[in-house]
Motif scaffolding. Structure first.
Motif, PDB file in Angstrom:
ATOM      1  N   VAL A  96      30.425  44.777  36.389  1.00  0.00           N
ATOM      2  CA  VAL A  96      30.357  43.323  36.368  1.00  0.00           C
ATOM      3  C   VAL A  96      29.692  42.856  37.652  1.00  0.00           C
ATOM      4  CG1 VAL A  96      32.397  43.096  34.916  1.00  0.00           C
ATOM      5  CG2 VAL A  96      32.653  43.094  37.399  1.00  0.00           C
ATOM      6  N   THR A  97      29.459  41.556  37.745  1.00  0.00           N
ATOM      7  CA  THR A  97      28.766  41.008  38.909  1.00  0.00           C
ATOM      8  C   THR A  97      29.610  41.115  40.170  1.00  0.00           C
ATOM      9  OG1 THR A  97      29.577  38.834  38.261  1.00  0.00           O
ATOM     10  CG2 THR A  97      27.362  39.434  37.551  1.00  0.00           C
ATOM     11  N   ALA A  98      29.043  40.695  41.280  1.00  0.00           N
ATOM     12  CA  ALA A  98      29.663  40.909  42.584  1.00  0.00           C
ATOM     13  C   ALA A  98      31.026  40.256  42.689  1.00  0.00           C
ATOM     14  CB  ALA A  98      28.740  40.372  43.680  1.00  0.00           C
ATOM     15  N   SER A  99      31.782  40.635  43.717  1.00  0.00           N
ATOM     16  CA  SER A  99      33.177  40.228  43.853  1.00  0.00           C
ATOM     17  C   SER A  99      33.347  38.719  43.999  1.00  0.00           C
ATOM     18  CB  SER A  99      33.809  40.935  45.055  1.00  0.00           C
ATOM     19  OG  SER A  99      33.072  40.640  46.223  1.00  0.00           O
ATOM     20  N   ASP A 100      32.338  38.024  44.569  1.00  0.00           N
ATOM     21  CA  ASP A 100      32.516  36.582  44.701  1.00  0.00           C
ATOM     22  C   ASP A 100      32.536  35.907  43.333  1.00  0.00           C
ATOM     23  OD1 ASP A 100      29.088  35.571  45.413  1.00  0.00           O
ATOM     24  OD2 ASP A 100      29.884  37.259  44.240  1.00  0.00           O
ATOM     25  N   ASP A 101      31.732  36.438  42.384  1.00  0.00           N
ATOM     26  CA  ASP A 101      31.763  35.908  41.031  1.00  0.00           C
ATOM     27  C   ASP A 101      33.079  36.247  40.342  1.00  0.00           C
ATOM     28  OD1 ASP A 101      29.252  34.843  41.287  1.00  0.00           O
ATOM     29  OD2 ASP A 101      28.245  36.654  40.580  1.00  0.00           O
ATOM     30  N   ILE A 102      33.641  37.428  40.682  1.00  0.00           N
ATOM     31  CA  ILE A 102      34.911  37.840  40.095  1.00  0.00           C
ATOM     32  C   ILE A 102      36.021  36.878  40.506  1.00  0.00           C
ATOM     33  CG2 ILE A 102      36.674  39.643  40.148  1.00  0.00           C
ATOM     34  CD1 ILE A 102      34.408  41.671  40.381  1.00  0.00           C
ATOM     35  N   SER A 103      36.049  36.496  41.784  1.00  0.00           N
ATOM     36  CA  SER A 103      37.095  35.577  42.237  1.00  0.00           C
ATOM     37  C   SER A 103      36.947  34.208  41.569  1.00  0.00           C
ATOM     38  CB  SER A 103      37.044  35.447  43.759  1.00  0.00           C
ATOM     39  OG  SER A 103      35.782  34.934  44.165  1.00  0.00           O
ATOM     40  N   LYS A 104      35.702  33.765  41.351  1.00  0.00           N
ATOM     41  CA  LYS A 104      35.504  32.489  40.667  1.00  0.00           C
ATOM     42  C   LYS A 104      35.942  32.576  39.217  1.00  0.00           C
ATOM     43  CE  LYS A 104      31.593  31.111  43.579  1.00  0.00           C
ATOM     44  NZ  LYS A 104      30.136  30.830  43.596  1.00  0.00           N
ATOM     45  N   ARG A 105      35.721  33.751  38.626  1.00  0.00           N
ATOM     46  CA  ARG A 105      36.015  33.912  37.199  1.00  0.00           C
ATOM     47  C   ARG A 105      37.499  33.967  36.927  1.00  0.00           C
ATOM     48  NH1 ARG A 105      33.608  38.885  33.499  1.00  0.00           N
ATOM     49  NH2 ARG A 105      34.726  38.398  31.579  1.00  0.00           N
ATOM     50  N   TRP A 106      38.253  34.712  37.777  1.00  0.00           N
ATOM     51  CA  TRP A 106      39.675  34.903  37.502  1.00  0.00           C
ATOM     52  C   TRP A 106      40.594  34.204  38.498  1.00  0.00           C
ATOM     53  CZ3 TRP A 106      36.977  39.846  36.661  1.00  0.00           C
ATOM     54  CH2 TRP A 106      36.821  40.132  35.291  1.00  0.00           C
ATOM     55  N   GLY A 107      40.116  33.936  39.701  1.00  0.00           N
ATOM     56  CA  GLY A 107      40.896  33.189  40.679  1.00  0.00           C
ATOM     57  C   GLY A 107      42.232  33.823  40.997  1.00  0.00           C
ATOM     58  N   SER A 108      43.295  33.022  40.900  1.00  0.00           N
ATOM     59  CA  SER A 108      44.634  33.473  41.279  1.00  0.00           C
ATOM     60  C   SER A 108      45.228  34.474  40.311  1.00  0.00           C
ATOM     61  CB  SER A 108      45.572  32.260  41.393  1.00  0.00           C
ATOM     62  OG  SER A 108      45.664  31.594  40.141  1.00  0.00           O
ATOM     63  N   GLN A 109      44.563  34.725  39.186  1.00  0.00           N
ATOM     64  CA  GLN A 109      45.099  35.688  38.228  1.00  0.00           C
ATOM     65  C   GLN A 109      44.986  37.121  38.723  1.00  0.00           C
ATOM     66  OE1 GLN A 109      43.921  35.010  34.066  1.00  0.00           O
ATOM     67  NE2 GLN A 109      42.895  33.156  34.769  1.00  0.00           N
ATOM     68  N   VAL A 110      44.188  37.347  39.765  1.00  0.00           N
ATOM     69  CA  VAL A 110      43.979  38.698  40.278  1.00  0.00           C
ATOM     70  C   VAL A 110      45.223  39.173  41.024  1.00  0.00           C
ATOM     71  CG1 VAL A 110      42.572  40.145  41.774  1.00  0.00           C
ATOM     72  CG2 VAL A 110      41.507  38.307  40.452  1.00  0.00           C
ATOM     73  N   ARG A 111      45.725  40.373  40.652  1.00  0.00           N
ATOM     74  CA  ARG A 111      46.864  40.986  41.335  1.00  0.00           C
ATOM     75  C   ARG A 111      46.402  42.290  41.980  1.00  0.00           C
ATOM     76  NH1 ARG A 111      52.064  40.593  37.353  1.00  0.00           N
ATOM     77  NH2 ARG A 111      50.572  40.667  35.648  1.00  0.00           N
ATOM     78  N   HIS A 112      46.646  42.430  43.265  1.00  0.00           N
ATOM     79  CA  HIS A 112      46.214  43.617  44.000  1.00  0.00           C
ATOM     80  C   HIS A 112      47.329  44.670  43.974  1.00  0.00           C
ATOM     81  CE1 HIS A 112      42.754  41.390  45.391  1.00  0.00           C
ATOM     82  NE2 HIS A 112      43.554  40.419  45.814  1.00  0.00           N
ATOM     83  N   VAL A 113      46.953  45.920  43.703  1.00  0.00           N
ATOM     84  CA  VAL A 113      47.932  47.000  43.579  1.00  0.00           C
ATOM     85  C   VAL A 113      47.460  48.201  44.393  1.00  0.00           C
ATOM     86  CG1 VAL A 113      48.649  46.220  41.290  1.00  0.00           C
ATOM     87  CG2 VAL A 113      46.859  47.955  41.481  1.00  0.00           C
ATOM     88  N   HIS A 114      48.409  49.114  44.646  1.00  0.00           N
ATOM     89  CA  HIS A 114      48.121  50.305  45.436  1.00  0.00           C
ATOM     90  C   HIS A 114      47.621  51.457  44.588  1.00  0.00           C
ATOM     91  CE1 HIS A 114      50.145  47.926  48.315  1.00  0.00           C
ATOM     92  NE2 HIS A 114      51.369  48.244  47.978  1.00  0.00           N
ATOM     93  N   GLY A 115      47.878  51.433  43.297  1.00  0.00           N
ATOM     94  CA  GLY A 115      47.445  52.522  42.436  1.00  0.00           C
ATOM     95  C   GLY A 115      47.784  52.253  40.992  1.00  0.00           C
TER      96      GLY A 115
END
Length: 645
Positions: A96-115
């Motif tokens: 998919v496109t670069a990470s800045d577009d990813i943040s615009k696309r999903w915003g706060s729905q993104v959850r960061h995990v360790h694995g």
């Protein structure tokens, strides 16, 4: 069940050392070469980057998909993505496109995990599992090892009103005892990895690609995805159950004599001990639900324990001096032991007698398969150490095992020894403890000298370049009734005897074997024991260990004090995983004798284990079966199920 078995490969996948799967997208931090991973100094060189580097994946929920993003990629226009369809479980990889577009696309729905651990599916639900909480355990050559503290599950089915389908599995994985590394293969011994270094020298960026299935507890979860459309294993981390711990000490270097004394001034030796235990996922379970052998020759409660020690020279006075003292080994040494339930077909009800379910003839095929698998894993012969007592409860197992061994061809095993631990070890004092267990060491010594140990040290500044001096070729296999309390005490003493003998061969390491060390005042602050052990010091005997800012030293050899702490904690962890309670002989390991607390400890743990067996073990066994894909409710994802046509 036939469908489940068809999904589990009969052989481990080919060993692959993978390069970056997307050459145009550089990884955030490429894993270093094997020599850097395995032969670098242990310590805390990279603790400052630990928290930032842990969040290497992001998970996004949409109405129709669960999307996983690889956050290790930077400096490129596109980012790798793994998309999982919520209806069928079908997974696909794309960019998919670069990470800045990813943040615009999903915003706060993104959850960061360790694995990412994989997907678990049952007849009624399916869920993706990911590690959301972890604590750093130790650092090996800059490669961090973590223990899981929290696991998140995301249901593939929507509209479940917030109910989580596998809460008990998530709770099991969040308990103490599951470990992972995002850069280091924890499923194999250091010796195994060094042998393969001769053939492959690529950087390790995909630990899952080389993971040993029997020690990978999320193997079934990963297989749900990697078996479809060639989904790469690099999305997942292998999870081991067992124990990982480390301790470090630094003492002034011993002068070997007048010829070597001058170069030793101001020098010290730093010893880092790492203990890694891997519990097999084959024939896994809790105490009364997993005993003896299964049809494939797998033993219950089978655990491989690797004792690693790293030696390196350090300056204690802060001066820089190019000339290093001679005869001081630098690098890694290791010795691996094995434990497992008595390799027979037997069972036992809580507080009941042992019942053999097959005679020697009917057990022979499975026993021989068990023997072959050990020989292949350790590239040598097996010595069976039997610690069972001569009481009516345990004596039948000893007689059956000896009958089984007599059916084998002569010299097909490395040896056998029956050592009645309860009858032989009374340990009123540490001297009694040592003398009584030295009887066993004397019986094992010829075999120990034959199989040797892993030694990649070198007398010089560049041990990484040294060819290993020797390899371990064979293994001691120890068992008692549960392979917990007595087995842990004996394996600790074997490890200590090996380490004591090793240090005794080098005069420069003699201070590690002393309890009271005379240290010059300017160097007092540089003589230290790692802070990891501070919580254990009150139970280490009458002496207090020398820590930073203190001048006193422990009674007895310094290395023994540290090793005892590691093995006592190790015994408690393994016992909790199998019985739900701590080891009944932890104080014996720490103190080297039976004190008044030892008898209270044994009584209390016996009561606790009886309670666990009656009220908790059945549910825990069902949860383990779910995790491993062995429960009747476990199924393949819909996309992998054969069509009704």
């Amino acid at each position: 069940q036939a469908c489940l078995n068809s999904l589990v490969p009969s052989k481990r996948p080919p060993v692959l050392w993978l390069k970056n799967p997307w050459p145009s997208c550089p990884m955030r931090e490429q894993a270093p070469a094997l020599s850097e991973i395995e032969l670098g100094d242990c310590g805390a060189q990279r603790r400052s980057r630990a928290l930032a580097s842990m969040h290497q994946w992001s998970v996004v929920e949409t109405e129709g998909e669960i999307v996983i993003l690889d956050q290790r990629v930077q400096g490129c226009d596109q980012q790798p993505v793994l998309a999982i369809d919520r209806n069928s479980g079908k997974a696909s990889e794309h960019l998919v496109t670069a990470s800045d577009d990813i943040s615009k696309r999903w915003g706060s729905q993104v959850r960061h995990v360790h694995g990412i651990l994989g997907i678990l599916a049952s007849k009624n639900a399916s869920a993706l599992f990911a590690v959301t909480g972890a604590r750093e355990v130790c650092d090996i050559g800059g490669m961090l090892i973590y223990e899981v503290t929290e696991v998140m599950q995301i249901s593939l089915q929507q509209g479940m009103d917030g109910k989580l389908p596998f809460a008990e599995v998530a709770q099991l994985l969040s308990e103490q005892g599951f470990f992972f590394s995002q850069e280091l293969d924890l499923t194999h011994t250091l010796q195994w990895k060094r042998r393969r270094r001769r053939v492959e020298a690529e950087k390790l960026v995909d630990p899952m690609a080389v993971a040993e299935p029997r020690f990978t507890w999320n193997w079934w979860l990963v297989q749900q995805l990697t078996r479809q459309n060639r989904v790469s294993t690099h999305w997942f981390i292998p999870l081991i159950q067992g124990h990982v711990c480390a301790a470090q000490c630094k003492v002034p270097l011993s002068a070997g004599g007048t010829a070597t004394a001058p170069p030793c001034i101001g020098w010290g030796v730093q010893a880092t001990m790492v203990l890694v235990s891997r519990r097999s996922s084959n024939h896994a379970g809790v105490r009364y639900y997993a005993r003896g052998l299964d049809e494939s020759g797998n033993a219950a409660n089978s655990i491989e324990t690797e004792q690693l020690v790293h030696f390196c020279l350090v300056r204690l006075d802060g001066h820089i001096q190019q000339q290093q003292p001679p005869d001081c080994p630098q690098g890694w040494v290791g010795f691996t032991q094995l434990r497992g339930s008595a390799p027979l077909f037997w069972e036992q009800a809580p507080q009941g007698p042992v019942r053999l379910t097959r005679d020697a003839g009917a057990s022979r095929a499975a026993f021989e398969q068990h023997q072959r698998s050990i020989e292949e894993a350790f590239e040598g012969r097996t010595f069976y150490v039997n610690l069972l007592s001569t009481t009516p409860v345990e004596q039948p197992l000893t007689e059956a095992l000896e009958e089984q061994l007599n059916l084998l061809p002569p010299d097909s095993v490395g040896g056998y020894c029956h050592f009645d631990f309860h009858g032989m070890v009374h340990a009123a004092s540490r001297e009694d403890f040592d003398s009584q267990l030295n009887i066993l060491i004397g019986l094992l010594q010829p075999f120990l000298e034959t199989i040797q140990y892993f030694d990649s040290t070198a007398d010089g500044a560049t041990p990484c370049e040294a060819q290993p001096l020797c390899w371990q070729a064979g293994v001691l296999r120890t068992h008692c009734l549960d392979c917990l309390d007595r087995t842990n005490v004996v394996q600790f003493y074997i490890a200590w005897s090996w380490l004591h003998s090793l240090c005794g061969k080098h005069t420069t390491l003699e201070n590690l074997l002393k309890g009271q060390i005379e240290v010059d005042p300017p160097l007092q602050q540089q003589w230290s024991v790692s802070s990891y052990l501070l919580s254990f010091m009150p139970s280490m005997g009458s002496g207090a260990a020398a820590v930073e800012g203190q001048e006193s030293a422990p009674d007895g050899p310094l290395l023994r004090q540290l090793l005892a702490c590691l093995w006592a904690e190790h015994g408690d962890r393994l016992s909790r995983q199998y019985t739900g309670t701590d080891s009944a002989l932890s104080s014996l390991v720490r103190e080297g004798r039976f004190g008044s607390f030892s008898f209270l400890e044994r009584s209390w743990q016996g009561i606790s284990r009886a309670y666990q067996a009656t009220f908790a073990d059945a549910q825990r066994q069902a949860t383990i079966d779910l995790l491993l894909g062995l429960h009747p409710e476990c199924i393949m994802l819909p996309c992998q199920q054969p069509s009704e046509d």
